[in-house]
Design a protein around this motif. Structure first.
Motif, PDB file in Angstrom:
ATOM      1  N   GLU A 398     -12.120  -5.031   4.830  1.00  0.00           N
ATOM      2  CA  GLU A 398     -12.067  -3.578   5.014  1.00  0.00           C
ATOM      3  C   GLU A 398     -12.623  -2.818   3.818  1.00  0.00           C
ATOM      4  OE1 GLU A 398      -7.971  -2.832   5.857  1.00  0.00           O
ATOM      5  OE2 GLU A 398      -8.112  -3.518   7.935  1.00  0.00           O
ATOM      6  N   GLY A 399     -12.961  -3.519   2.737  1.00  0.00           N
ATOM      7  CA  GLY A 399     -13.550  -2.864   1.575  1.00  0.00           C
ATOM      8  C   GLY A 399     -12.595  -1.960   0.828  1.00  0.00           C
ATOM      9  N   LYS A 400     -11.342  -2.349   0.729  1.00  0.00           N
ATOM     10  CA  LYS A 400     -10.353  -1.548   0.010  1.00  0.00           C
ATOM     11  C   LYS A 400     -10.716  -1.436  -1.467  1.00  0.00           C
ATOM     12  CE  LYS A 400      -7.522  -0.961   3.517  1.00  0.00           C
ATOM     13  NZ  LYS A 400      -7.387   0.374   4.143  1.00  0.00           N
ATOM     14  N   THR A 401     -10.178  -0.406  -2.116  1.00  0.00           N
ATOM     15  CA  THR A 401     -10.408  -0.255  -3.546  1.00  0.00           C
ATOM     16  C   THR A 401      -9.422  -1.116  -4.325  1.00  0.00           C
ATOM     17  OG1 THR A 401      -8.857   1.583  -3.772  1.00  0.00           O
ATOM     18  CG2 THR A 401     -11.147   2.139  -3.216  1.00  0.00           C
ATOM     19  N   VAL A 402      -9.748  -1.378  -5.573  1.00  0.00           N
ATOM     20  CA  VAL A 402      -8.851  -2.130  -6.436  1.00  0.00           C
ATOM     21  C   VAL A 402      -7.549  -1.353  -6.633  1.00  0.00           C
ATOM     22  CG1 VAL A 402      -9.803  -1.181  -8.584  1.00  0.00           C
ATOM     23  CG2 VAL A 402      -8.677  -3.414  -8.599  1.00  0.00           C
ATOM     24  N   ASP A 403      -7.640  -0.017  -6.628  1.00  0.00           N
ATOM     25  CA  ASP A 403      -6.450   0.814  -6.780  1.00  0.00           C
ATOM     26  C   ASP A 403      -5.484   0.597  -5.612  1.00  0.00           C
ATOM     27  OD1 ASP A 403      -7.684   2.523  -9.057  1.00  0.00           O
ATOM     28  OD2 ASP A 403      -9.118   2.674  -7.413  1.00  0.00           O
ATOM     29  N   PHE A 404      -6.042   0.557  -4.415  1.00  0.00           N
ATOM     30  CA  PHE A 404      -5.226   0.303  -3.223  1.00  0.00           C
ATOM     31  C   PHE A 404      -4.568  -1.070  -3.313  1.00  0.00           C
ATOM     32  CE2 PHE A 404      -4.669  -1.621   0.920  1.00  0.00           C
ATOM     33  CZ  PHE A 404      -4.024  -0.640   1.654  1.00  0.00           C
ATOM     34  N   VAL A 405      -5.330  -2.070  -3.743  1.00  0.00           N
ATOM     35  CA  VAL A 405      -4.810  -3.436  -3.822  1.00  0.00           C
ATOM     36  C   VAL A 405      -3.632  -3.508  -4.792  1.00  0.00           C
ATOM     37  CG1 VAL A 405      -5.350  -5.798  -4.552  1.00  0.00           C
ATOM     38  CG2 VAL A 405      -6.982  -4.523  -3.140  1.00  0.00           C
ATOM     39  N   VAL A 406      -3.774  -2.942  -5.963  1.00  0.00           N
ATOM     40  CA  VAL A 406      -2.690  -2.978  -6.944  1.00  0.00           C
ATOM     41  C   VAL A 406      -1.465  -2.218  -6.428  1.00  0.00           C
ATOM     42  CG1 VAL A 406      -2.000  -2.277  -9.263  1.00  0.00           C
ATOM     43  CG2 VAL A 406      -4.250  -3.279  -8.893  1.00  0.00           C
ATOM     44  N   GLU A 407      -1.696  -1.061  -5.827  1.00  0.00           N
ATOM     45  CA  GLU A 407      -0.594  -0.250  -5.310  1.00  0.00           C
ATOM     46  C   GLU A 407       0.180  -0.973  -4.216  1.00  0.00           C
ATOM     47  OE1 GLU A 407       1.945   2.926  -5.055  1.00  0.00           O
ATOM     48  OE2 GLU A 407       0.325   2.699  -6.512  1.00  0.00           O
ATOM     49  N   ASN A 408      -0.512  -1.808  -3.439  1.00  0.00           N
ATOM     50  CA  ASN A 408       0.115  -2.462  -2.283  1.00  0.00           C
ATOM     51  C   ASN A 408       0.258  -3.974  -2.464  1.00  0.00           C
ATOM     52  OD1 ASN A 408       0.216  -0.224  -0.004  1.00  0.00           O
ATOM     53  ND2 ASN A 408      -1.742   0.007  -1.087  1.00  0.00           N
ATOM     54  N   LEU A 409       0.211  -4.429  -3.703  1.00  0.00           N
ATOM     55  CA  LEU A 409       0.212  -5.870  -3.958  1.00  0.00           C
ATOM     56  C   LEU A 409       1.442  -6.566  -3.407  1.00  0.00           C
ATOM     57  CD1 LEU A 409      -1.788  -7.776  -5.284  1.00  0.00           C
ATOM     58  CD2 LEU A 409      -0.525  -7.562  -7.425  1.00  0.00           C
ATOM     59  N   ALA A 410       2.573  -5.872  -3.330  1.00  0.00           N
ATOM     60  CA  ALA A 410       3.805  -6.476  -2.807  1.00  0.00           C
ATOM     61  C   ALA A 410       3.626  -6.928  -1.364  1.00  0.00           C
ATOM     62  CB  ALA A 410       4.968  -5.496  -2.919  1.00  0.00           C
ATOM     63  N   GLU A 411       2.770  -6.231  -0.615  1.00  0.00           N
ATOM     64  CA  GLU A 411       2.532  -6.595   0.784  1.00  0.00           C
ATOM     65  C   GLU A 411       1.888  -7.970   0.893  1.00  0.00           C
ATOM     66  OE1 GLU A 411      -0.217  -5.194   4.599  1.00  0.00           O
ATOM     67  OE2 GLU A 411       0.146  -3.777   2.952  1.00  0.00           O
TER      68      GLU A 411
END
Length: 442
Positions: A398-411
């Motif tokens: 989906e081409g997520k940003t690194v910011d999104f990944v860090v924010e949602n890493l618990a998922e």
């Protein structure tokens, strides 16, 4: 009824056979010179270490093959006659095919070192290698072993030998452990961890020759710097290469491996290649032309089954991923985290702040790679923290940003309940990094 013959009973060949059977009534014959039945190659080490029995690493019961009308044949093919669609065995037997699938895997790389043919020198790829290792270490006194090369096979072999209290020295030609794959932070962390298990690692050290004793067995390893190391066993873990020597006069085009197009077709009609022996004529972007990885072999098997059964399909491996164990550190990688940073890309590396205080925390790390301008997430390495493949694969797609990944890493975390969680610490560390402030939109 078409006769589909598959040479090789590893993950790629058996996956192809299983899916062809699901999709058709074709006659299927699987040939192997290695074993009677398919086994989990990644579990070889656990048989040697006594954690599993041989039958425990055979995923299917012996009756499975007859029930699914997949004929198994033990034998070594030494010639392929593509004009007559005939396979010749070293026993002088012959077998005809309508379509041929080459899934012959890979074998240990040797580089013509003097003494490499001595007894006690071996690789670790096949069942025969496992049996040889058992013979070399059980029937002969081995106090010290030298492993030439690092990487996954080298670490597996080191762990196996340490369970029998054999001293192990690893010769690694790179400046860091697995330095051609991992960034230096992870390479250094792994080297520390492997050394903590009693393994000596000599970096920037290459093998010159292996010296033998009067009994014809390895006795001393000599490095290019002139250092001599006593040993009774030499393990070769300098990578693998496609097992294709028997195709020399077959008219099937080869390079390092069997050359195939995106549909896994060779230059000869009705002949295909999959798994470790296959080489893409035009490499897929950011991937090697030959990929010796379990999941790519499985994916090729599934893909080719569609083509064989009338639905021509191109091989699309998707996002890169892999996993392994370095003694008791679990490693996963998704997407791409390069050993050296590329222009236009940036990365974020994290280890627990209290790493020096807790032994378990010394086995944990996360490394993120992303585009500098767009902040698009490109890949992640994790050590000691289990991640959910389906989540990270989706974020990459989906081409997520690194910011999104860090924010949602618990998922994405797949660690069992009650495991210590580090998402908050990772997030805080990420915010404090220069040029990495703030969280953008996905």
């Amino acid at each position: 009824m078409e006769h589909i013959v598959i040479i090789g009973n590893g993950i790629s060949g058996i996956t192809a056979a299983r899916y062809i059977r699901k999709l058709s009534k074709h006659k299927i014959t699987v040939i192997s010179a290695e074993t009677d039945y398919f086994f989990s190659r990644t579990a070889l080490m656990y048989v040697y270490m006594g954690h599993m029995r041989w039958r425990d690493i055979e995923p299917y019961e012996n009756w499975f093959w007859k029930k699914n009308r997949i004929d198994l044949k033990k034998g070594f093919v030494n010639k392929v006659d593509t004009d007559k669609k005939t396979l010749h065995f070293d026993s002088d037997e012959k077998i005809k095919y309508d379509k041929l699938i080459l899934a012959t895997g890979a074998r240990t790389n040797y580089f013509d070192w003097k003494g490499q043919d001595l007894k006690g020198v071996q690789g670790l790829v096949s069942k025969q290698d496992l049996e040889l290792l058992e013979e070399n270490t059980r029937n002969h006194p081995v106090r010290k072993a030298v492993i030439v090369g690092g990487g996954l096979i080298g670490v597996e072999l080191a762990e196996m030998l340490r369970t029998r209290n054999i001293e192990v020295t690893m010769l690694v030609r790179e400046f860091a452990f697995w330095g051609n794959v991992l960034p230096k932070q992870e390479a250094d962390m792994l080297a520390r961890h492997i050394r903590s298990h009693g393994v000596e690692i000599l970096l920037e050290t290459e093998l010159e020759e292996i010296l033998g004793g009067k009994n014809g067995r390895a006795k001393v390893v000599k490095t290019k710097a002139g250092k001599e190391i006593e040993c009774q066993l030499v393990g070769i873990s300098t990578g693998v290469n496609p097992n294709i020597a028997f195709l020399k006069n077959s008219k099937i085009e080869t390079d390092k491996g069997v050359l195939v197009n995106r549909k896994l077709e060779t230059n000869i009609p009705c002949v295909f290649a999959i798994g470790d022996c296959a080489q893409q004529r035009t490499p897929i972007e950011n991937r090697n032309a030959v990929e010796s990885v379990w999941y790519t072999g499985r994916t090729m098997g599934e893909t080719l089954a569609q083509t064989i059964c009338g639905n021509p399909t191109e091989y699309k491996p998707g996002n890169w991923f892999n996993s392994a164990k370095f003694f008791d550190i679990e490693y996963q990688t998704y997407g791409h985290v390069w050993s050296e940073a590329k222009t236009g890309e940036d990365n974020f590396y994290w280890e627990p702040a209290c790493r020096q205080g807790r032994a378990e925390d010394q086995k944990k790390a996360v490394h993120l790679n992303f585009e500098t301008e767009t902040r698009k997430f490109l890949g992640i390495n994790t050590f000691g923290i289990r991640m959910r493949h389906e989540v990270l694969d989706r974020w990459l797609t989906e081409g997520k940003t690194v910011d999104f990944v860090v924010e949602n890493l618990a998922e994405a975390n797949f660690d069992p309940e009650f495991y210590r969680r580090f998402e908050k610490e990772i997030k805080n560390s990420f915010k404090l990094e220069p040029n990495l402030t703030g969280f953008g939109n996905p």
